[in-house]
Design an enzyme around this catalytic site. Structure first.
Site, PDB file in Angstrom:
ATOM      1  N   GLY A  15      10.057  38.869 114.953  1.00  0.00           N
ATOM      2  CA  GLY A  15       9.965  40.280 114.532  1.00  0.00           C
ATOM      3  C   GLY A  15      11.019  40.632 113.484  1.00  0.00           C
ATOM      4  O   GLY A  15      10.704  41.267 112.471  1.00  0.00           O
ATOM      5  N   GLY A 272      12.710  20.137 120.294  1.00  0.00           N
ATOM      6  CA  GLY A 272      13.130  21.276 121.115  1.00  0.00           C
ATOM      7  C   GLY A 272      12.586  22.541 120.485  1.00  0.00           C
ATOM      8  O   GLY A 272      11.643  22.503 119.697  1.00  0.00           O
ATOM      9  N   CYS A 275       9.062  27.022 121.151  1.00  0.00           N
ATOM     10  CA  CYS A 275       7.601  27.127 121.077  1.00  0.00           C
ATOM     11  C   CYS A 275       6.802  25.856 121.302  1.00  0.00           C
ATOM     12  O   CYS A 275       5.743  25.925 121.924  1.00  0.00           O
ATOM     13  CB  CYS A 275       7.218  27.745 119.743  1.00  0.00           C
ATOM     14  SG  CYS A 275       7.713  29.478 119.706  1.00  0.00           S
TER      15      CYS A 275
END
Ligand code: NAI
Ligand code: UGA
Length: 476
Positions: A15, A272, A275
């Site tokens: 965001g 890693g 997601c």
């Protein structure tokens, strides 16, 4: 349709940067980023932003207070906006049905309910969070079940493909922008409004529109394909170590085939980040729910191989340190899940640290960007350690890599920070216990030179031998 006011719910890694770039590219639009976390919003409004991302500070300085605002007043931002991005976290569920695999959509649902409660005019609601297929349907159902007179909703899927560390570059120059929407006149109008926003800086051919479910699934598919490439090359790295082949050479040879391409073929200590694992597990769960067990098993292997790679690397460290690391000092270089970010979510370093702590090793950790408090939070999390006091005893944190390596038996490179390539390894060697070992989990160091300094050198996917001249292959 043109838009004047956009709001984004969720001021995180997606965001925040997304809206900063949007505000900088669309001076005619006012962008307000809201979050329930007061601490996060306070940081977005301060000199020290909550996330480290190259190029982000400059954009915030340029736009904040002009057409870019950060606020905790979620309701006001919803009421004023014509288009609302939902960019909240969708982590793997840690409880109940689908525990450990399904995405937890509670934050997404709470946003939908909040929009339904406070909206006084029609809205385009855009799902930017990564979600399972048909999540947009749930959002639509919640909105429609609570609809007020004269308020209409259109829900779009617009997944984000940025990678951390290169977020600003990726947002400014995306490979593609994906927009999924309903096949109806109102759906088409909403799609066109969002296309109009992106076309401020992205060329028309790169803005791809499709049906909502394809768009949602494409995001999971893209992450699954990327993760699968890493697991494939990591599986090859084990074969290389067992045969004398060199994984960089194999990766170069395979990636030179234009049908395969060179990107995402860098063997490592394991992927890693917040997601890849979450989204592949999400896909596995989806396949299982759809009664497609063979597909589920296929994608599960991507995760299993990643786990194997981390375990394999730690086992090698233990073996090379004479089969015990108990009470041995091990300097860990890097804790972030990749370079150029301070993010540690699902970082391989956390698991390497856990396995080494389980064996009683004394860890001396250095990372140029990760806060000490974050490292301790990660290592004392319930899935990592049942005994926080033991972690306190085993872990020391350093702000200088040379100090971290002082008196150590071994150095382990966990993150590919550029600065690790240019350290004075002679100085590091001189101050370590002998024999001094170095385990390069990212294949970034000059192994032959380290070998010549006297180090015992181990890396991923090749055996290091003195005097062997190997061609350097470009990594991507
Ligand atoms: N991190 C990444 O690089 C990428 C992440 N994504 C996806 O984007 C989504 C967001 O990821 P991140 O930004 O990394 O997560 P994050 O955890 O950094 O940020 C999420 C933010 O949402 C806020 N939030 C949660 N519920 C809220 C509510 N009801 N109202 C207002 N704020 C609320 C949280 O306080 C947090 O600040 C996830 O679905 C993720 O899979 C997609 C592409 C890249
Ligand atoms: O959905 C998401 O969150 C994002 O996930 C990844 O982005 P990110 O996790 O930020 O970073 P990557 O560059 O993909 O790296 C992920 C992990 O894979 C590792 N990696 C990457 C590439 C490679 O060749 N080898 C390798 O081990 C990295 O070190 C890191 O640990 C995808 O690249 C983005 O497109 C996507 O938007």
């Amino acid at each position: 349709m043109t838009l004047k006011k956009i709001c984004c719910i969720g001021a995180g890694y997606v965001g925040g940067p997304t809206c900063c770039v949007l505000a900088s590219k669309c001076p005619d639009i006012t962008v307000t980023v809201v979050d329930i976390s007061e601490a996060r919003i306070k940081q977005w409004n301060s000199e020290k932003l909550p996330i480290f991302e190259p190029g982000l500070d400059d954009i915030v300085k340029q736009c904040r207070g002009k057409n870019l605002f950060f606020s905790t007043d979620v309701d006001k931002a919803i009421i004023e906006a014509e288009l609302i991005f939902i960019s909240v976290n969708t982590p793997t569920k840690t409880y109940g049905l689908g525990k450990g695999r399904a995405a937890d959509l509670k934050h997404l649902e709470s946003c939908a309910r909040r929009i339904a409660n406070v909206a006084q005019s029609s809205k385009i609601v855009v799902e930017k969070s990564t979600v399972p297929v048909r999540a947009a349907e749930s959002i639509t159902n919640i909105l429609k079940a609570n609809v007020k007179p004269n308020v209409k909703y259109q829900v779009l899927s617009n997944p984000e493909f940025l990678a951390e560390g290169t977020a600003i570059k990726d947002l400014c120059n995306p490979d593609r922008v994906l927009i999924g929407g309903e096949r109806s006149a109102a759906g088409q109008e909403a799609i066109e409004a969002l296309c109009w926003v992106y076309e401020h800086w992205v060329s028309k051919e790169k803005v791809i529109t499709m049906n909502t479910w394809s768009s949602e699934l494409s995001k999971l598919a893209a992450n699954a394909f990327l993760a699968q490439r890493i697991s494939s090359i990591n599986a090859m790295s084990a074969v290389c170590e067992a045969t004398g082949a060199d994984v960089s050479e194999v990766s170069y040879a395979v990636g030179s085939d234009t049908r395969i391409g060179p990107k995402f073929l860098q063997a490592s200590v394991g992927f890693g980040g917040s997601c890849f694992q979450k989204d592949v597990l999400n896909l596995v769960y989806l396949c299982d729910c759809l009664n497609l067990p063979e597909c589920a098993a296929y994608w599960q292997q991507v995760i299993d191989m990643n786990e194997y790679q981390k375990r394999r690397f730690v086992n090698r460290i233990i073996e090379c340190l004479f089969n015990t690391v108990a009470d041995k000092k091990i300097a860990m270089f890097g804790f972030a899940f990749k370079k150029d970010t301070g993010d540690t979510r699902e970082s391989a370093s956390i698991y390497l640290s856990k396995y080494l702590m389980d064996e009683g090793a004394q860890l001396r950790i250095y990372d140029p960007k990760v806060e000490d408090s974050q490292i301790m939070r990660d290592l004392t999390a319930p899935n990592i350690s049942e005994n926080p006091e033991r972690v306190d005893k085993l872990v020391s944190l350093f702000s200088d890599p040379y100090r971290a390596a002082e008196g150590a038996h071994a150095v382990v490179v966990c993150t590919e920070w550029d600065e690790f390539k240019t350290l004075d390894y002679q100085r590091i060697y001189n101050n370590m216990l002998k024999p001094a070992s170095i385990f390069d989990g990212r294949m970034i160091l000059d192994h032959e030179a380290l070998h010549d300094l006297g180090f015992h050198v181990e890396t991923i996917g090749k055996k290091i031998t003195r005097g062997k001249v190997t061609r350097q292959f470009p990594s991507v």
